[in-house]
Design an enzyme around this catalytic site. Sequence first.
Site, PDB file in Angstrom:
ATOM      1  N   GLY B   3       1.001  -1.246  -0.384  1.00 16.61           N
ATOM      2  CA  GLY B   3      -0.021   0.050   0.334  1.00 16.61           C
ATOM      3  C   GLY B   3       0.633   1.056   0.218  1.00 16.61           C
ATOM      4  N   CYS B   4       0.464   2.586  -0.850  1.00 20.41           N
ATOM      5  CA  CYS B   4       0.718   3.748  -0.143  1.00 20.41           C
ATOM      6  C   CYS B   4       2.361   4.217  -1.077  1.00 20.41           C
ATOM      7  CB  CYS B   4       1.049   4.010   0.337  1.00 20.41           C
ATOM      8  SG  CYS B   4      -1.040   4.603   0.949  1.00 20.41           S
ATOM      9  N   ALA B   5       2.241   4.436  -2.041  1.00 20.65           N
ATOM     10  CA  ALA B   5       3.841   4.742  -2.867  1.00 20.65           C
ATOM     11  C   ALA B   5       3.660   6.995  -2.273  1.00 20.65           C
ATOM     12  CB  ALA B   5       3.557   4.657  -4.389  1.00 20.65           C
ATOM     13  N   ARG B  32       1.384  -0.153  -6.033  1.00 19.64           N
ATOM     14  CA  ARG B  32       1.477   0.571  -4.916  1.00 19.64           C
ATOM     15  C   ARG B  32       0.273   1.788  -4.613  1.00 19.64           C
ATOM     16  NH1 ARG B  32       6.434  -0.163  -2.576  1.00 19.64           N
ATOM     17  NH2 ARG B  32       5.537   0.192  -0.542  1.00 19.64           N
ATOM     18  N   GLY B 174       0.695   8.647  -3.695  1.00 16.61           N
ATOM     19  CA  GLY B 174      -0.074   7.426  -4.469  1.00 16.61           C
ATOM     20  C   GLY B 174      -1.317   6.752  -2.762  1.00 16.61           C
TER      21      GLY B 174
END
Lengths: 245, 355
Positions: B3-5, B32, B174
Amino acid sequence: MVELDASGIHYRELNNNIKELIKKGHDKIKLVNVNGQRYIGSGFEGPVKINIEGTAGNDMAAFASGVEISVYGNVQDGIGNTMGEGVITVHGQAGDILGYAMRGGSIYIRDNVGYRVGIHMKGYRDKQPVIVVGGKAGDFLGEYMAGGYLVVLGLTGRPGEPIVGNHVGVGMHGGVMYIRGEVDGNQLGPEIDVSEIDESDRTRLVEILTPYCRRFKLNLNEILEGRFTRLKPFSSRPYGKLYAY
Amino acid sequence: MSGCAISGILNRKGHRFDGSDIIKSIALMHERSNGMGGGFAAYGIYPRHKDEYAFHMFYDDLEAKEDVEYFLNRHFSVSASEEIPTRKTKNITNAPIIWRYFVKPDIQKLRTSELNTDEYVVRCVMRINDEIQGAFVVSSGKNMGVFKGVGYPEDIGEFYRLDEYKAYLWTAHGRFPTNTPGWWGGAHPFTLLDWSIVHNGEISSYGANQRYIEMFGYKCTMMTDTEVITYLFDLLLRKHKLPLEIAVKALAAPLWDEIEKMDDKEQKLLKAVRLIYGNALLNGPFSIILGHKNGFLALNDRIKLRPLVVAEDQERIFVASEESAIREICPQPDTVWTPRGGEPVIALMEGGDEE
């Protein structure tokens, strides 16, 4: 060796293209301009050789069995995740959770590695995974380690920084770590027995380091002159009685 | 999948560059995110208004806009009010009304409030977010702005025409929301004044942090844990004037057994920080980039449960969740390294670029 240009190619397409080549009978594939594509070689079965130029993305060689991958560059996180067999050689550094739950084969890293390397790697009889790190390792090295061999040489890396981080071998209950240098007691998890190496360890180290040194053109004897510390768990089943009243 | 960038680029010489590099960098980590949030913070984009606070706003409807404009006109002198330019972008739908204002506190109101200018602005931001239905302050700093929404970050960048802005510092996010809803106001960065936070991870200590920060007048209105990090930095750095290095020790405090290993002086300091700021401790996995007018701070949780890579070339310093996201825009940096858990990376500007 057949060549694929990976620049701008999504990982799914790249992996499909590699699979197509293997189907056509190619067993040596070179990937150039790789940058961050994930899962390269993941789930592949050998024998196939893949050479990578660039930065390989997360989970390279995850669940692979028998693939031989050489990376000329760095690799990211989760390399060799649950790998069953095969050889990974990285002419550079690696990120976190390298060799996560690895069950067999070898991973050779020239430079430093990140956190939680070898987390929960495991061995069974003659199937013992091996990770050799030429540089230094981050915290939680060999966390929950259950089998196999983890070797850290400390040949590269930031000067003055310890060869391994804190919380080494927390929850470790199998396998062996060899650290080329001193490890302070308070860097270790409570389950760890620290000792000098004996003759059988030395023989094993020669076995493990010979292919490593050949790959990176290092002098095996010079490396063996360093003082190695052996880390093993006190008990193979520290929690065996947890539920036995 | 993970998860998440996050990604950030600072030009240490203060040279400004457009948003295409940061978009390329965050887009490389497409996997991501899941399309439920993307955003950017840009510093140095409003040189002609550099002494005014730039309010970026989201409105659900025109009524909210009218209410906020009434509020702004009562509390500030507003030199410009305009729609933030966007372009029609595939995949970006349901955008709110997106507006910006350049403002200075009303002198009379400011004087009677007996607050300093920054505090005055902070109180106004909290009031708008808390009291005006359907209105959200997206950013409120000087010479900076945040551009965010629901979508993949590369689409959000296209939507806001970030190729038309020039900044000396860009950060990006992101989103792959796990615990809280994906909505326009809930995208990162989260900001207050010129602080902005992008965050990969989750704050397990959110409840304790929220109760603590609300005692100082901050109001958590964005339905996500990340917001609290922004306010904690504002409290520690602006209000309590802690040095950045100490603030970091409060938020990502070393474990007690690690403190025991330190020398007496350090032990004393760190124990004091942990005792005074126990409720500011961020527990749980995270990597964050705090942007501010002088540069950025990048930080991992103390046991490094999220990735973070840093690289440098002659003028620029980069930080991202993945090394490849840096190499996408700087194929051969001079150095590439991964900071340790709790080890802050402090990147500061050498000088400002005023055009």
